[in-house]
Design an enzyme around this catalytic site. Structure first.
Site, PDB file in Angstrom:
ATOM      1  N   ASP A   1       0.883  -1.162   0.000  1.00 33.21           N
ATOM      2  CA  ASP A   1       0.000   0.000   0.000  1.00 33.21           C
ATOM      3  C   ASP A   1       0.925   1.217   0.000  1.00 33.21           C
ATOM      4  OD1 ASP A   1      -3.160   0.627   1.675  1.00 33.21           O
ATOM      5  OD2 ASP A   1      -2.081   1.755   0.142  1.00 33.21           O
TER       6      ASP A   1
HETATM    7  C1  GLC Z   1      -4.347   4.385  -0.019  1.00 33.60           C
HETATM    8  C2  GLC Z   1      -5.236   3.169   0.131  1.00 33.60           C
HETATM    9  C3  GLC Z   1      -5.182   2.213  -1.029  1.00 33.60           C
HETATM   10  C4  GLC Z   1      -4.971   2.998  -2.314  1.00 33.60           C
HETATM   11  C5  GLC Z   1      -3.591   3.617  -2.237  1.00 33.60           C
HETATM   12  C6  GLC Z   1      -3.276   4.477  -3.471  1.00 33.60           C
HETATM   13  O1  GLC Z   1      -3.704   4.708   1.176  1.00 33.60           O
HETATM   14  O2  GLC Z   1      -5.114   2.429   1.354  1.00 33.60           O
HETATM   15  O3  GLC Z   1      -6.407   1.475  -1.044  1.00 33.60           O
HETATM   16  O4  GLC Z   1      -5.077   2.140  -3.439  1.00 33.60           O
HETATM   17  O5  GLC Z   1      -3.383   4.387  -1.061  1.00 33.60           O
HETATM   18  O6  GLC Z   1      -4.143   5.571  -3.517  1.00 33.60           O
END
Ligand code: GLC
Length: 727
Positions: A253
């Protein structure tokens, strides 16, 4: 409903799996690459891309947030949009709305539509479906996730995955695993029994990997059993790759990587969005011998598998037309119109009768758009039909509509300032008076309230289930002057309905329901479409009735020496601070309706509940074990005058089990369309694998022999048919 069961590593899967069609070519490519070129693939190139190998003509991988619409084009190294116009996309109903359709086929169409829009934007992998189990009703991302049940979530994730990947777009199942709260999500450590982890929290991911052949998985921010998910050998290597046969890529993430050697050996393939750990530091670790070259080569192989399974969109072909197109908008409508849940309809107030000539539409959510807001995935939508617009279109020439806002969200305290609540309270009185006046003059009132995208948001959980902005007083006041009241809850998660439910004759849950949400709501309220949605989660009477609250294990405080800091999603420095908090999943496998039915706690509205305008009845149950499946069949009669759809549900109890069991568990479901005045034969096929339970002594799955009681019906508490079978 039989899933196409892709058996792991079996010969036919190897032959048909698109990820495994270029293995020898990939071997040759890897041999020709330098260490720098290899490591360059293993971290973010831009905010939403990872590098290919330009020298060898291997394209970058372009990622795009979903999961309910393709995020606008972003600046390469920031969270800011570029302000284009061609990137206006379709806002699809969010996760809990899709789940309320209870249809893998609808989820397939959803994934296909998302894929078509992603490819118009030159994207290779959608960062979705978001599919963590909704463990707490107040979860900030409950609106984005699917349901509280592993089989329902798993089947929908399979549909979404197959729909997208059959249309040349990879998915990325998120967040792996046990990201079931937003508070302290950047560092909370989940303590969960092995059995609950396997049966409840991992099963949806396992189904989407084994039966959907997902190409991507995103490691969650949190820890499980003390280890960061992004370097968790048990989750990423031993379970995901070895046991489930996953052949795609694991990406972190955003900001969720915490080490070089730990992450590399622990199974992470790509650090997103930066290169703090999987850039030069990884090159140094290979050179020092801390990370063997074979480990790097295996990661590069995973990336090349995905790269070669998805056709790159040439840069000069992307963003040539507006992302949102009519065919996909129609899918958004289909999903929305089948997601809406009718919870109450006293005196058959709905559908709106022809005699109704004046309708007061009241509520801030009648005009509020839900495509964006809060933190995280939002969609810069080409358009969004609000409930008011939908009703105005559907009732044009048939009824006069008076609109009154009735209430407005209280101003949010900005950093360092106090919100001016006095002003807001004074204005609220005026708005309430106007709304009551409108209600008094009308034949019927449609109140549109609920939450919004600031109330339900990534990054923080709600502190309660209360209906915000004093809506309850307003609803009660309206009901006093006009009892012909329809209340529409626009929300993605449970809200407290203790005062709303008795005050309103009709009650509808209409979700954050996408670009076509207003049209779908109007078509249900006017009877053009019979409501067929079913709750994907339990709606408790009181928050304290739900398991994690009843057991006092949520919310938890950060341990001494750390603070439950709100993670700043832009610089993410807080992720690195050594914060500590433990989430004890003491309810074990009794999540959601499993708790309420087993502990005999009555919910406000149960999991799987939803009324129709047509009277359905069930009869003639049969069940038998045949060819590795449990075949359940019955008759479904629509005694009404018009065609309607019903989601029939199958729950299984094991009364003589030697291990702890919920009262019963969802094991199958089917959305069935039945013409008015007819009876349909229905068969639901349940793979025996879905009857397994996790044996914590053997650390393995078991399918327990013995009696099974099969319950069939229209919700988790309305199961008129029973039939026994020997497993
Ligand atoms: C965020 C989310 C994830 C998302 C990523 C990119 O923190 O937890 O679901 O795809 O960052 O935006």
């Amino acid at each position: 409903m039989a899933g196409l069961l892709l058996m792991n590593c079996s010969m036919n899967a190897q032959q048909t799996n698109p990820l495994l069609q270029h293995e020898s070519e990939i071997t040759g490519i890897i041999k020709s690459m330098t260490l720098e070129e290899k490591v360059n693939m293993l971290h973010g190139k831009n905010m939403f891309s990872s590098a290919g190998v330009e020298r060898l003509g291997i394209a970058d991988i372009e990622y795009a947030d979903g999961p309910f619409g393709i995020r606008e084009e972003m600046e390469p190294h920031s969270w800011k949009g570029l302000g284009w116009e061609t990137d206006r996309a379709t806002f699809f109903p969010t996760g809990s709305a899709l789940a309320a359709t209870w249809s893998r086929d609808i989820a397939y169409q959803y994934g296909k539509a998302m894929a078509i829009e992603a490819r118009l934007r030159g994207k290779d992998m959608i960062l979705g479906p978001a599919m963590n189990i909704q463990r707490i009703p107040t979860g900030g991302r409950t609106y984005e996730y699917l349901s509280e049940d592993p089989i329902l979530s798993g089947q929908l994730a399979i549909g979404y995955t197959l729909g997208a990947q059959d249309n040349d777009e990879a998915v990325c199942l998120k967040h792996f695993a046990l990201n079931n709260q937003e508070n302290m999500r950047g560092f909370v450590n989940v303590n969960v029994t092995e059995r609950a982890m396997r049966e409840i929290y991992l099963t949806p991911f396992e189904m989407a990997v084994k039966q959907g052949n997902a190409y991507g998985v995103m490691a969650a921010y949190n820890k499980v059993w003390g280890r960061w998910c992004s370097e968790n050998d048990l989750l990423q290597n031993r379970i995901l790759r070895i046991e489930w046969g996953f052949r795609g890529i694991i990406i972190s993430d955003w900001g969720g990587t915490h080490s070089t050697v730990g992450a590399a050996i622990g199974g992470l393939d790509v650090e997103m969005p930066g290169n703090t750990y999987m850039g030069q530091a990884l090159i140094d670790s290979v050179r020092s011998g801390a990370v063997p070259m074979e480990v790097i080569d295996a990661k590069v192989r995973n990336l090349l598998r995905v790269r070669m399974a998805i056709t790159p969109v040439p840069k000069d072909k992307a963003n040539k037309e507006v992302t949102s197109q009519p065919a996909q908008q129609q899918i958004a409508y289909q999903v929305a119109s089948k997601s809406i849940v009718l919870l109450k309809n006293a005196d058959n107030l709905l559908p709106i009768g022809k005699k109704v000539k004046t309708i007061a539409v009241i509520g801030d959510n009648a005009t509020r758009k839900m495509a964006q807001g809060g933190v995280g995935a939002g969609v810069k939508a080409l358009y969004e039909i609000t409930p008011l617009e939908g009703l105005q279109t559907a009732l044009k020439g048939k009824a006069k509509i008076i609109y009154a806002q009735g209430y407005e969200p209280q101003p949010r305290a900005r950093r360092g300032q106090n919100a001016n609540l006095d002003e807001w309270k004074k204005k609220a009185e005026t708005m309430k008076a106007e709304a009551i006046e409108a209600a008094r003059k009308a034949d019927m009132v449609i109140f549109v309230g609920g939450d919004n995208r600031e109330v339900e948001t990534e990054g923080s959980d709600r502190t309660n289930m209360n209906l915000p902005f004093n809506q309850e007083e307003l609803i009660e006041a309206i009901a006093t002057v006009n009892p012909r009241l329809v209340t529409v809850m626009v929300a993605g998660a449970p809200v407290d309905l203790r005062r709303v439910n008795p005050a309103t004759k009709a009650l509808v849950y209409s979700w954050f329901n996408g670009s076509e949400g207003g049209h779908a709501l109007a078509d249900v309220l006017t009877g053009k479409v019979s409501p067929s949605g079913k709750l994907p989660f339990t709606l408790p009477v009181r928050l304290e009735d739900s398991p994690a609250y009843a057991l006092g294990v949520f919310p938890q405080k950060a341990q001494a020496g750390s603070s439950d800091v709100f993670v700043d999603l832009v610089n993410r420095d807080n992720f690195r601070a050594e914060q500590k908090a433990d989430a004890d999943y003491s309810e074990g496998i009794l999540v959601g309706y499993r708790w309420f039915t087993t502990k005999n706690v009555k919910p406000m509205y149960p999991f799987g509940y939803g009324l129709s305008y047509m009277p359905f009845s069930y009869s003639d149950p049969k069940a038998e074990v045949k060819g590795g499946n449990l075949e359940v069949s019955f008759k479904l009669t629509n005694a009404g005058k018009k065609e309607a759809e019903e989601v029939a549900q199958v729950y299984v109890a094991r009364p003589d089990s030697k291990v702890e069991r919920p009262k019963y568990e969802l094991k199958g479901f089917e959305r069935v369309s039945v013409k008015g005045g007819t009876t349909q034969d229905v068969t639901i096929t349940i793979p025996m694998e879905q009857l397994r339970h996790w044996n914590e002594f053997q650390h393995a799955w078991n399918i327990e022999k013995g009696k099974a009681i099969i319950y069939i019906g229209t919700s988790s508490v309305d199961l008129p048919l029973t039939v026994e079978v020997e497993i």
